[in-house]
Write a protein that holds these residues in place. Structure first.
Motif: not given
Length: 604
Positions: A300-303, A308-309, A329-331, A350-351
């Protein structure tokens, strides 16, 4: 004062105050006093004219309410002239004869306002620019505030006047040139005649505006922290999430909002999420299983930073869990369409939790999708055990870094919550300051009420002085006269009598204040009471004779008695001893008869 000065000062034109009296009177549903304030009253012409108009309006509508008209001016000498209510006959030459006869009386000082109108008005010195205003007013007439200085004073006093009026109160200005310009304080009822009232929603002063006597400032109410705004509408994000899930065959996952709250559950999330003991919660980090917390926080932090996904995993479950390794996957989701590629990422994600059916673990990766197409996870290459062990160690090290980063983020979030709590405390402090301002306003209202009481006390003191002076004058007349005089009130109580009347009628000091019919007098009291009542009712004098219980005759004269202001006090009785005159007449008649019977030639 010129010939037409009273009429010009009282009615400079067809004013809005006169037109508003019927509406103000018809809308009253209780018997509380009707309160009117006339700042800059001058020498009182306008004040007395308003009182006359108000009395006539109540008579036309057939209603009767207590009335109190406060007339103020900064010049004490001007207020003293207005309080006296005395004007020259020339200044009233254009006054309608009916009104002149009804509301004015002639005295040694000229033409005076009758007490029926004078008692409705309270005059006092008051500086509109600095002193606290009167409160709970139904009408404020500022027609006298004309010219540049008057308009400037009115503009500065508008917040005070807004505070002084009731919710349905009316403000009257001279014309539209002096009309209030602050639309949040007043709205026009009749702009041509300068009539204004409060807006329907004006329960108190608008934000940013305070009366000049308030020491504080109006403070806005604190806004809720992290509250939803128009830019944070989750409906668009949910629709895009549904489309993405259809492309990816609807794997298990959740939609996370800006405050880390789960907005919607997608698919079977039981293997990855659990409800902790205690009160239900939808916070993603409170319901995700512990072995997925670090990966979820890192993704979540990096997204959020990259927009980006981000895919992290596979993450192997602890021993005892019959689950395959999971890729988290965090979108990022876009709630609104935007063509600006440089726009900051929106706080919806969206996780997805994707279970791996086979293959080896891969390194964490960040794979930006080319547009809306989502990338597939790369297949694990066939490598030796040592390479797999090194990859596992690197993955665990990366997970430790991300866990540490998650702890740092949690600490940052805690600091932000503490900062929010501090802001709430500051907001509470501002509310307390606003409450203190309200208490200051209440204190000013009490001070205004105290000023009104002081003015009323001054009025009572003035009337007491007038009464004492009148009593002294009457006493001087009764003490020095040698005639038999008796002053009786309208209720037939004895007010005062002279020494000659005391000897003639039988009055004593204890008789003062007693009913005439209840006193033991030498005269028959029943006919005397009827004569006095007729004189008081008809205001016509009576002259006749009366005989006391001993057969002695007196001449009786009864006249109505009025005070200097025209108010009826009672009746004045004047008695004249006719018995000596009667005896002299009888002796003279006896001599005349004796001489008439004597023979003509008889010697005297």
């Amino acid at each position: 004062m010129s010939t037409t000065s009273f009429v010009q000062a009282a009615h400079p034109r067809e004013t809005g105050a006169i037109r508003m009296f019927p509406a103000i009177l018809r809308n009253r549903v209780h018997d509380t006093p009707l309160r009117v304030w006339v700042p800059a009253c001058g020498t009182g012409e306008r004040v007395y004219a308003l009182a006359m108009d108000l009395v006539e309006s109540m008579e036309k509508l057939g209603v009767s309410y207590p009335v109190r008209i406060y007339a103020t001016d900064a010049d004490e000498q001007v207020v003293a002239k207005a309080r006296a209510g005395r004007y020259s006959a020339d200044s009233l030459s254009e006054m309608p004869p009916e009104r002149l006869r009804r509301f004015f009386t002639t005295s040694t000082h000229g033409v005076e306002i009758r007490h029926t109108i004078r008692d409705l008005c309270v005059f006092a010195t008051h500086d509109l620019a600095h002193d606290a205003p009167y409160t709970k007013l139904d009408l404020i007439d500022c027609s006298a505030l004309t010219g540049p200085s008057g308009e400037e004073l009115l503009a500065r006093a508008l917040p005070r006047l807004h505070h002084a009026l009731t919710a349905s109160g009316v403000l009257v200005c001279d014309d539209d040139t002096t009309a209030p310009g602050h639309t949040s304080l007043f709205r026009p009822l009749d702009r041509k005649r300068g009539v204004f009232t409060k807006p329907p929603s004006a329960g108190r002063l608008p934000e940013g505006v305070s009366p000049t006597f308030a020491r504080g400032r109006s403070l806005p109410l604190p806004q809720p922290l992290n509250g939803p705004t128009e830019d944070r509408d989750p409906r668009g994000a949910i629709q895009e999430a549904h489309r993405i899930l259809m492309v990816r065959y609807a794997p298990s996952g959740v939609i996370v909002g800006p405050d880390q709250q789960v907005l919607q559950f997608l698919g079977a999330t039981g293997p990855y999420l659990e409800s902790p003991p205690g009160e239900p919660s939808h916070h993603i980090f409170e319901i995700v299983r512990g072995w997925l917390t670090a990966a979820l926080g890192a993704s979540l932090e990096r997204a959020r930073e990259s927009g980006q996904c981000v895919r992290i995993g596979p993450i192997s479950p602890p021993e005892g869990f019959a689950l395959s390794p999971v890729i988290v996957e965090a979108i990022p989701l876009r709630a609104h369409e935007s063509d600006d590629a440089a726009a900051p990422p929106e706080p919806y994600h969206l996780v997805l939790f994707e279970a791996q059916k086979g293959g080896e673990a891969t390194e964490p990766l960040v794979a930006p999708p080319p547009g809306n197409d989502l990338p597939e996870a790369p297949a694990a290459p066939d490598v030796s055990p040592s390479v797999r062990q090194m990859a596992k160690i690197r993955r665990e090290l990366q997970m430790s870094r991300e866990s540490m980063q998650s702890l740092i983020e949690e600490l940052t979030a805690t600091n932000e919550e503490l900062q929010a709590s501090n802001e709430e405390l500051l907001a509470s402090n501002e509310e307390l300051q606003e409450l203190a301002d309200t208490l200051d306003t209440t204190r000013e209202e009490l001070q205004s009420t105290h000023c009104e009481v002081v003015v009323l006390n001054q009025e009572l003191a003035r009337k007491n002085r007038e009464i004492n002076q009148l009593s002294t004058e009457i006493g001087s007349v009764f003490d020095t006269t040698d005639q038999a005089l008796v002053l009786v009130g309208a209720d037939l109580r004895v007010i005062r009598f002279s020494r000659a009347a005391a000897e003639m009628v039988g009055l004593t000091a204890e008789s003062i204040g007693g009913f005439l019919g209840a006193l033991s007098l030498n005269l028959p009291t029943a006919p005397l009471e009827r004569r006095i009542s007729d004189v008081i009712d008809t205001l016509e004098g009576f002259e006749g004779e009366v005989q006391d219980h001993g057969g002695r005759w007196y001449g009786l004269r009864v006249q109505p008695c009025r005070a200097s202001g025209g108010m009826l006090v009672g009746a004045l009785l004047q008695l004249t001893d006719l018995d000596l005159l009667q005896q002299s007449l009888e002796r003279a008649l006896g001599r005349i008869r004796g001489e008439a019977r004597r023979p003509p030639d008889a010697s005297p």
